[in-house]
Design a protein around this motif. Structure first.
Motif: not given
Length: 352
Positions: A36, A253, A257, A39
């Motif tokens: 993440q 995941q 997050q 990116k």
């Protein structure tokens, strides 16, 4: 932590010394966080160029453990080539610095030429283009260097993969001054905590009261299992489960997050990127003091390995009754550090 100790039983089978640091979920959390955070960066493009279609940092984060056996499936030609070229690859995952010390030093007690700090340095140099598969000591290709580094970024943040316990013949934690003093007569190597055994039933009972499982979880298995859990195994996998339960997440995941949304305050790495493994090892040493804090060594006995026939010394280990709470908090913080540090390292290697 309260100094309330539980008495540990010594019966049961002994876990493998090659247990995965953080386990699958822990390593995938580190990779998922880094996925993440990079990116849109040049680092993401460079990573994608080295990964195969469908791969991600999260998915390849366990590759360096999977090469140890067939528990991830059959060995691929790539895995077999790597293990053939790296017969000591299982030693790349840790170092064994006495947890009482404050810094990792080259050639210090418990360190090795093939330990995690040294192999991370080599992988970094390969990815930077400052070394090549032909010239680096382990013949790492750029892809192998990435696969190893992603995994080791998780390993080095597991405190027992850096800070190790050494036990005197009278059952006390001691600091050997030289490697030669670790002779299994006066000073014993507890093998990264693998030879320190917790009462597994006691840990599970207290954790169920302190860290309730999420609603809807299936009932725990009633299948027979070992009555003891190595201290190392507890830190590899059990605390990851606790950390996920405490954050109300079920998948890597989801945890990644949740971690990013929490906007954690992560220590900034300084200096040349090749020095960062030293900084991370020193941080893990500081954390290992908390992991070993208030634990008590109990009765000593001998066990025999089912696979090798080796006889080794083990000790009962007791921990405070509330140990699952602070240990899971430490694990949560270390997993998040691992993901953020991995992303920072990749972006330092391949700056925009």
């Amino acid at each position: 932590m309260k100094k309330l100790a539980c008495i540990v039983a010594l019966s049961g089978a002994f876990a493998s010394f090659n247990a995965m640091a953080w386990g699958n979920d822990g390593h995938k959390i580190v990779g998922a966080i880094a996925d993440q955070l990079i990116k849109g960066s040049k680092a993401e493009k460079q990573v994608q160029a080295l990964l195969l279609p469908g791969e991600s940092l999260e998915k390849v984060s366990v590759w360096a453990d999977c090469v140890k056996g067939s528990y991830c499936g059959p060995q691929t030609p790539e895995m077999m080539a790597y293990t053939a070229a790296n017969p000591k690859h299982s030693e790349y995952h840790y170092t064994d610095v006495p947890f009482q010390l404050t810094e990792y030093h080259d050639h210090g007690v418990g360190t090795a030429e093939d330990d995690i700090v040294q192999t991370m340095k080599q992988a970094i140099l390969v990815l930077q283009g400052k070394d090549t598969p032909a010239t680096n000591p382990h013949k790492f290709t750029k892809r192998q260097a990435l696969l190893i580094l992603v995994h080791q970024a998780g390993d080095i943040h597991q405190p027992l993969h850096v800070g190790a316990g050494f036990v005197s013949k009278d059952g006390q934690f001691v600091v050997p001054k030289t490697q030669a003093e670790i002779d299994s007569l006066n000073i014993f190597d507890a093998r990264g905590g693998n030879n320190l055994l917790l009462d597994d039933a006691k840990i599970e009972a207290t954790s169920s009261q302190l860290i309730p499982p999420p609603e809807g979880d299936a009932k725990p298995s009633t299948a027979p299992k070992s009555t003891t859990k190595p201290f190392h195994s507890y830190w590899d996998t059990t605390v990851v489960n606790y950390a996920m339960r405490r954050s109300s997440t079920r998948t890597p995941q989801q945890f990644a997050q949740w971690a990013i949304d929490s906007k954690p305050n992560i220590p900034v790495n300084t200096g040349e990127v090749v020095s960062w493994p030293y900084q991370w090892a020193n941080d893990a040493l500081a954390v290992s003091k908390l992991a070993y804090g208030d634990v008590k060594i109990g009765a000593v006995s001998k066990q025999t390995s089912r696979s090798t026939g080796e006889s080794y010394t083990v000790w009962a280990l007791s921990v405070p009754d509330n140990y699952p709470v602070p240990s899971s908090a430490i694990a949560r913080e270390q997993l998040i550090k691992g993901g953020y540090h991995l992303a920072s390292m990749l972006q330092k290697i391949w700056p925009n």
